[in-house]
Design an enzyme around this catalytic site. Structure first.
Site, short mmCIF file in Angstrom:
data_model
loop_
_atom_site.label_atom_id
_atom_site.label_comp_id
_atom_site.label_asym_id
_atom_site.label_seq_id
_atom_site.Cartn_x
_atom_site.Cartn_y
_atom_site.Cartn_z
CG ASP A 50 -9.83 3.58 0.86
OD1 ASP A 50 -10.06 3.06 1.94
OD2 ASP A 50 -8.71 3.98 0.52
CG HIS A 51 -10.97 6.19 4.03
ND1 HIS A 51 -9.85 6.95 4.09
CD2 HIS A 51 -10.56 4.93 4.31
CE1 HIS A 51 -8.81 6.21 4.39
NE2 HIS A 51 -9.22 4.97 4.52
CG HIS A 75 -7.46 0.60 -0.96
ND1 HIS A 75 -6.63 0.88 0.09
CD2 HIS A 75 -7.73 -0.72 -0.89
CE1 HIS A 75 -6.40 -0.23 0.78
NE2 HIS A 75 -7.05 -1.22 0.19
CE1 TYR A 87 -12.06 1.23 5.65
CE2 TYR A 87 -10.97 2.66 7.22
CZ TYR A 87 -10.93 1.88 6.08
OH TYR A 87 -9.77 1.77 5.36
CG HIS A 147 -1.95 1.00 1.28
ND1 HIS A 147 -1.72 2.33 1.57
CD2 HIS A 147 -3.28 0.90 1.04
CE1 HIS A 147 -2.87 2.99 1.50
NE2 HIS A 147 -3.84 2.15 1.18
CB CYS A 161 -4.44 3.55 -2.17
SG CYS A 161 -5.50 4.51 -1.09
#
Ligand code: DNO
Length: 342
Positions: A305-306, A260, A319, A195, A233
């Site tokens: 992702d978030h 992500h 999350y 990552h 990401c």
């Protein structure tokens, strides 16, 4: 691509039953988050986790993360012992059918934000980061983000050790780690997906080595194995507007093993906040990213992702269920629009 969703098991207020209701959701991304990096994971616990996930008609094929011990990153004398534990975890997860392990090589902190509840004008809240604010923080440990693994050393001692480490040394320690874990990943039929650093620059003066295209190229060149790959990401790399995300996907596509996707809005240099996933909600061009993934033949998992906290939901910062579910369906919609032929 196929959809996956991060779930923090018993520590997560969101149930698997709800995740299952997100249309076309296929896989769960999780880990044993309470186990420190010096410990071999408990097989019985993992089997229970797998059964729980499969009982909801989802797959347990991605682990995020298996944490790398700070002594490995620092190149301390006990690193061989700790790398051996890491290898045992890879082999164990492989035996359980896990295909992808996402991990990072960030010193001390995993991801970092300076505000976990920034209100947006639509009434939602999001995670944000402001470098000036970061520089004024008295205790970096005051902010607790999801997915941090328990530390086994005094954080100040570790921080001092990292401050004495150059990026070059950190990179060499990464190479040392890689040379030992990749053969095990190969034998275990697991791909490792590194990552990027989040945010993609040095924080608190600590070295960081996975920040941009050049870093990624150097890192991939360290080992030719397909089992040595990346997590792409968008939100991490995209926080530096000079990172060309489409170009990164096109250049490293064959080595991208996990994705992500999230959107962010850059406020000023080294200052950004997260947003909803769609184009227009933030600065990143999600459609172009999904198109690029399609062009390079990406077949792995994507996780929304978030997300924002919306509709009164309370939960782990970034999350929540609702906005990540909206993100999942949006991303899936883009993919379908690209791939569907009557
Ligand atoms: C944050 C996550 C990170 C990520 C690790 C991977 O939300 O993207 O915690 O899981 O850096 O090792």
């Amino acid at each position: 691509m196929y959809l996956s969703f991060r779930w923090f098991a018993e520590a997560d207020p969101i149930s698997l039953a709800y995740i299952r209701q997100i249309p076309t959701m296929e896989a769960i991304v999780t880990a044993l988050y309470d186990v420190p990096a010096s410990v071999v994971w408990d097989e019985a616990r993992l089997r229970t986790l797998k059964q729980q996930i499969e009982a909801h008609d989802l797959r347990f094929d991605i682990v995020e993360s298996v944490p790398v011990h700070d002594h490995i990153k620092l190149g301390r004398d006990n690193r061989d012992h700790l790398i051996n534990i890491y290898c045992q975890n890879i082999a164990l997860l492989g035996r359980l059918g896990v295909k992808v392990i996402c991990y990072n090589f960030m010193p001390l902190f995993d991801w970092y934000r300076t505000d976990l509840e920034l209100p947006l004008t639509d009434g939602s809240t999001v995670l944000s980061y402001d470098h000036q604010q970061l520089e004024g923080i008295a205790s970096p440990w005051a902010v607790t983000l999801p997915a941090y693994f328990p530390l086994e050393d005094n954080p100040e001692t570790l921080k001092a050790a990292y401050l004495a480490l150059s990026e070059e040394e950190l990179r060499e320690n990464f190479r040392y780690f890689l040379e030992r874990v990749i053969p095990v990943a190969e034998a275990s039929h697991v791909v490792l997906a590194l990552h990027p650093d989040d945010p993609p620059w040095s924080i608190f003066g600590l070295p960081r080595i996975v920040k941009n295209e050049e870093d990624l190229a150097r890192i991939l060149a360290m080992h030719p194995s397909h089992h040595h790959g990346l997590t792409f990401c968008s939100g991490s790399l995209g926080a530096n507007p000079s990172n060309d995300l489409v170009q990164i996907i096109e250049r490293f596509g064959k080595r991208i093993h996990f994705v992500h996707l999230r959107n962010i809005h850059t406020v000023s240099e080294k200052s950004f906040h997260e947003t909803a996933h769609p184009n227009g909600a933030g600065d990143l061009d999600m459609v172009a990213l999904v198109r690029a993934l399609h062009r390079v033949g990406y077949q792995g998992a994507v996780r929304p992702d978030h997300g924002r906290m919306i509709w009164g939901e309370r939960g782990k910062p970034g999350y929540g269920l609702y906005d990540r579910a909206l993100g999942a369906v949006y991303l899936r919609g883009i993919w379908d629009a690209i791939t569907h032929h009557r």
